[in-house]
Design a protein around this motif. Structure first.
Motif: not given
Lengths: 426, 482
Positions: B430-432, B326-327, B74-75, B403-406
């Motif tokens: 990675s995320v979807s 992410g946090a 996401p980043h 995105l940061n939440k993901a």
């Protein structure tokens, strides 16, 4: 001849509306010079402040980081285009094009269009500089002063008497024209001379500019007299003259602009950025060697470079930044060429309008026109290139760098022309 | 004071129109006026329509390419970034205002606030600095000149040829005469405003508020009325038509040509503003204190780490129920944005104050008053640009944080830390791509009607004062002439 001039001088001083016009001309011209001087002063001060802050900021970044890649990533470099001494008289396009920029070693196409523009609402109205006073306002004052030279005498019934009793036509009309020309010339240009003195403008520039102003004034006076001879009613003469003024100031430029914009198509600026971004971002997912191959195609001296670690690597990172620029380059060149072509065609249009012509001449002399802005952009590109060339050896062969090398980084110099940029470490 | 007869005013007006219809000059000036207004309305409408199409389609393209990105970290998408485009307002086809002078697109990415890029003016011929073929310019600058050329002699002509005393002795009051002439000029004003009104109807159809369009047209009506009154005043004041002509031309030069620029120069000098480049240094200095959000080991985040560990009752970040990296990204983005917004607001405030100084000149020149009124109503003033900056900043913050939440919730800390350990690990970190869908739906529109009315209140007041002042002056002059 002198006695005619003196007589006309005294005659002029007795006409209050002429004096009002001269005074207004003088005041507006003084105001334009005063504000122009202050604008240029503040631009210079801004540049000085930026230079200090820029050095401090870079020093801090260089303190904090050690790897050449991180150093290049975190150090910005100030570039600027300092106003010339004459800029106070013709502020030109400096409120539209940027004259200060900070760049770093990332892809340049992603940075160079950032513009630190000034207040758009003020830029839209335009500022009152000396060039504007001369090109747009002075014709109107001249029209008001000269349109009724014959008509006013006709209206008061003295025309025939004056014509038959005077010894020569210069003695009467010539002396009157010379006296009024002299008076308006002095009242408009005197503030400029004072400003030029304060700002150390080169004598030749002052002389050239004075000559253009004089020629421009003579053009408008000749036109006024020409129309004035043919028509009898003063308002009619002035209407026709103002019509000419509007033709030169609005109609020709607007039609020229429409025609040029129809004939030249420039790529959208956004496209360049999108292309560049896609290239840079795709590189993260592409095999490292693909990017390096594209890079060494233009920089063969680094063909031997081996991508060492599995994950992130600065050499590779800067290689794909450069590849991003290379991919966007054709678009970027077309974009710049379109701007230049528009400017060149616009120069032809200025030949049709004395108002535009004198403005163009003045901004060219003061280096405040679009050409000067384009030259500045070229200097930024040159500087960026020098910066890259300085860093590359450090990035691609790790043993070549130690921190004392940082002294070799190029310094932006606003006086160098784009092509003569030299690297310190050569 | 003598009485004013409506019927007589009508007679005078009709007479004046007949007088013009016999004059070649007046007819050609009228024709020029109408042709100019009409062509400016058509040309500008097409141009703004084209710009609107381009920007809308680029906005859509930008959203589509964002959503088409494959599954990834996401980043990466935070740095991939997004573009926002400023769609022109419906009334910009009558007054494009600052549209060409500000960048119309902005690149939105994590950790940075970019400035708007690609002002049209930078890619222009530079020929239209004095005036452009926009209805606003034609009506604000050219129309008064045409009115002067037609009307300068309306009363002074009668005085010069000594018909005035004849008319007055017949029982027609001077004010009947003045207002009759005024009515004839007002007819010309209506002719000039007709194309604008038609364009205004289109703006309403495109979704502009009816009140704003009405106020916009009323403003222009008031402005041209000011010029009608100036013409009547000077024409009554001077006994020779050449004098009234010179005086009126001079007033036009002062009000329409010199004053707007004097206003800009004064504003720029009296309220100096630091550019973005300069305030960026202050931003950088403040940001250094915050720490780098890419580096979860940065000591600046120790406090965050400790409080999170305590809240969830665990002893290491690996055991947290979400991805610590992410946090950190999310927290540092929020902190950083607060600082950036502070500086951006300061800068916009300065710029607004500068603009307000220039607008004060509306008390001295009706042209400056109508310029502000027109741009504010049309939604093409500097406030609209600021609104664009604020809204895009909101958009930027929203998409980055989403995105940061993901990053925090949909990507495990272990996978995240191991992302550089080979192809397989990279795929795992990675995320979807369904997480990219939230980018959709940015459409820029100017502030609502009430806000724009409030902002332009000063300009309405300025024009009203001009009208009142001129009426009083005409009353005074009329009595003297009589």
């Amino acid at each position: 001849m002198n006695k005619h001039l003196i007589r006309e001088w005294h005659f002029m001083l007795r006409q209050s509306y002429v004096l009002v016009l001269l005074l207004c001309g003088f005041l507006i011209s003084s105001f334009s010079v005063l504000t122009g001087l202050s604008e240029i002063d503040s631009q210079r001060e801004t540049i000085e402040r930026l230079k200090t802050a820029d050095q401090l900021d870079r020093a801090e970044a260089q303190d904090k980081h050690n790897a050449p890649g991180a150093l290049a990533y975190y150090s910005f470099h100030l570039t600027y285009s300092a106003p010339s001494n004459l800029a106070f008289a013709a502020l030109g396009e400096r409120d539209i094009y940027p004259w200060k920029h900070r760049v770093r070693m990332l892809a340049l196409e992603g940075q160079i269009y950032e513009s630190d523009a000034q207040n758009p609402e003020l830029a839209q109205a335009g500022k009152i500089d000396f060039a504007f006073v001369i090109s747009a306002l002075s014709p109107l004052l001249l029209i008001l002063l000269f349109h009724d030279l014959f008509a006013s005498e006709r209206a008061s019934g003295r025309h025939e008497l004056l014509v038959t009793t005077t010894e020569s036509s210069f003695a009467l009309w010539g002396a009157r024209v010379v006296v009024r020309l002299f008076a308006i010339f002095i009242s408009l240009i005197l503030p400029f001379y004072v400003g030029a003195l304060i700002n150390n403008v080169a004598m030749t520039d002052v002389l050239i500019l004075s000559l253009w102003c004089l020629l421009y004034f003579i053009f408008w006076i000749a036109l006024s007299l020409l129309i004035g001879r043919r028509e009898s009613s003063a308002p009619r003469i002035a209407s026709i003259l103002i019509g000419f003024w509007a033709l030169f100031t609005f109609v020709i430029p607007i039609l020229g602009d429409l025609a040029i914009n129809q004939s030249i198509h420039s790529p959208q600026g956004g496209e360049i950025l999108l292309t560049q971004r896609e290239a840079v971002n795709d590189a993260w997912d592409l095999p490292v060697q693909t990017t390096l191959n594209a890079f060494t195609a233009t920089h063969p001296e680094y063909i031997g470079y081996k991508h060492e670690n599995e994950g992130f690597d600065w050499g590779w990172y800067y290689a794909f930044q450069q590849v991003g620029d290379q991919v966007a380059e054709p678009l970027s060149i077309r974009y710049r060429e379109a701007a230049l072509k528009k400017h060149q065609r616009a120069s032809f249009v200025t030949l049709l309008s004395p108002t535009l012509l004198i403005q163009k001449k003045m901004t060219r002399l003061a280096e405040t026109d679009a050409l000067a802005a384009m030259a500045y952009e070229r200097r930024i590109r040159e500087f960026h290139k020098t910066l890259r060339m300085t860093y590359y050896p450090w990035l691609f062969s790790a043993d070549k760098f130690n921190k004392s090398n940082l002294d070799l980084l190029p310094q932006f110099d606003s006086t160098t022309s784009g092509t003569t940029y030299s690297r310190k470490n050569e | 004071m003598s009485k004013i007869h409506l019927a007589q005013i009508g007679c005078v007006a009709k007479d004046e129109l007949r007088y013009w219809s016999r004059s070649k000059l007046a007819i050609s000036i009228l024709t020029i006026g109408i042709v100019l207004t009409l062509s400016s309305v058509i040309v500008t409408a097409f141009k703004m329509h084209e710009l609107s199409e381009i920007r809308h389609s680029m906005q859509e393209t930008s959203e589509e390419t964002f959503m088409e990105q494959p599954d990834r970290h996401p980043h990466r998408m935070v740095h991939y970034g997004h573009y926002a485009f400023r769609a022109p307002s419906p009334l910009s086809m009558l007054d494009p205002g600052v549209d060409a002078h500000t960048g119309n697109s902005i690149f939105l990415e994590g950790h940075r606030q970019n400035s708007a890029m690609f002002a049209e003016q930078e890619q222009s011929t530079g020929l239209t600095k004095m005036g452009s073929l926009s209805p606003a310019f034609i009506v604000q600058v050219i129309a008064p000149l045409l009115l002067i050329l037609i009307g300068y002699s309306s009363v002074s002509r009668e005085r010069e040829s000594q018909t005035l005393s004849f008319i007055l002795s017949q029982g027609t009051s001077i004010f009947t005469l003045i207002f009759g002439k005024g009515l004839a000029l007002f007819f010309v004003v209506c002719l000039i405003l007709l194309p604008l009104t038609i364009s205004g109807v289109f703006a309403v159809l495109l979704g502009e508020s009816l009140a704003i369009v009405g106020g916009f047209l009323a403003g222009y009506m008031m402005y041209l009325l000011v010029w009608v009154l100036v013409i009547l005043l000077f024409s009554t004041l001077f006994s020779k038509k050449s004098e009234s002509f010179t005086a009126l031309t001079f007033a036009w030069i002062l009000f329409c040509i010199a004053m707007p620029r004097i206003a800009s120069s004064t504003a720029s000098i009296s309220v100096p503003t630091a550019g973005k480049l300069e305030t960026d240094f202050a931003v950088i200095a403040s940001l250094r204190k915050l720490g780098d959000g890419h580096n979860a080991q940065d000591p600046a985040f120790t406090k965050l780490k400790n409080s999170l560990l305590k809240r969830h009752g665990v002893d290491s970040i690996e055991k947290l129920p979400f991805n610590f990296r992410g946090a950190v990204a999310s927290a540092s983005e929020a902190e950083l944005t607060a600082v950036l917004n502070q500086f951006a607001e300061d800068r916009m405030l300065q710029e607004l104050q500068q603009t307000l100084v220039a607008r004060l000149f509306g008390w001295l020149s009706p042209k400056v008053a109508i310029r502000s009124l027109s741009m504010i109503s049309a939604g093409t003033s500097v406030e609209t640009h600021h609104r664009f900056i604020r809204e895009t900043e909101e958009l930027r913050f929203r998409f980055v944080q989403s995105l940061n939440k993901a990053h925090m919730e949909k990507l495990s800390y272990r996978d995240d830390v191991n992302r550089n350990k080979g192809e397989e690990a990279r795929k795992k970190a990675s995320v979807s791509s369904t997480n990219w869908q939230m980018i959709q739906g940015f459409r820029f529109s100017p502030a609502d009607a009430t806000t724009r009315f409030t902002r332009s209140a000063d300009a309405y007041a300025q024009l009203t004062l001009w009208i009142v002042f001129l009426l009083l002056f005409i009353g005074y002059t009329g009595r003297r002439v009589q």
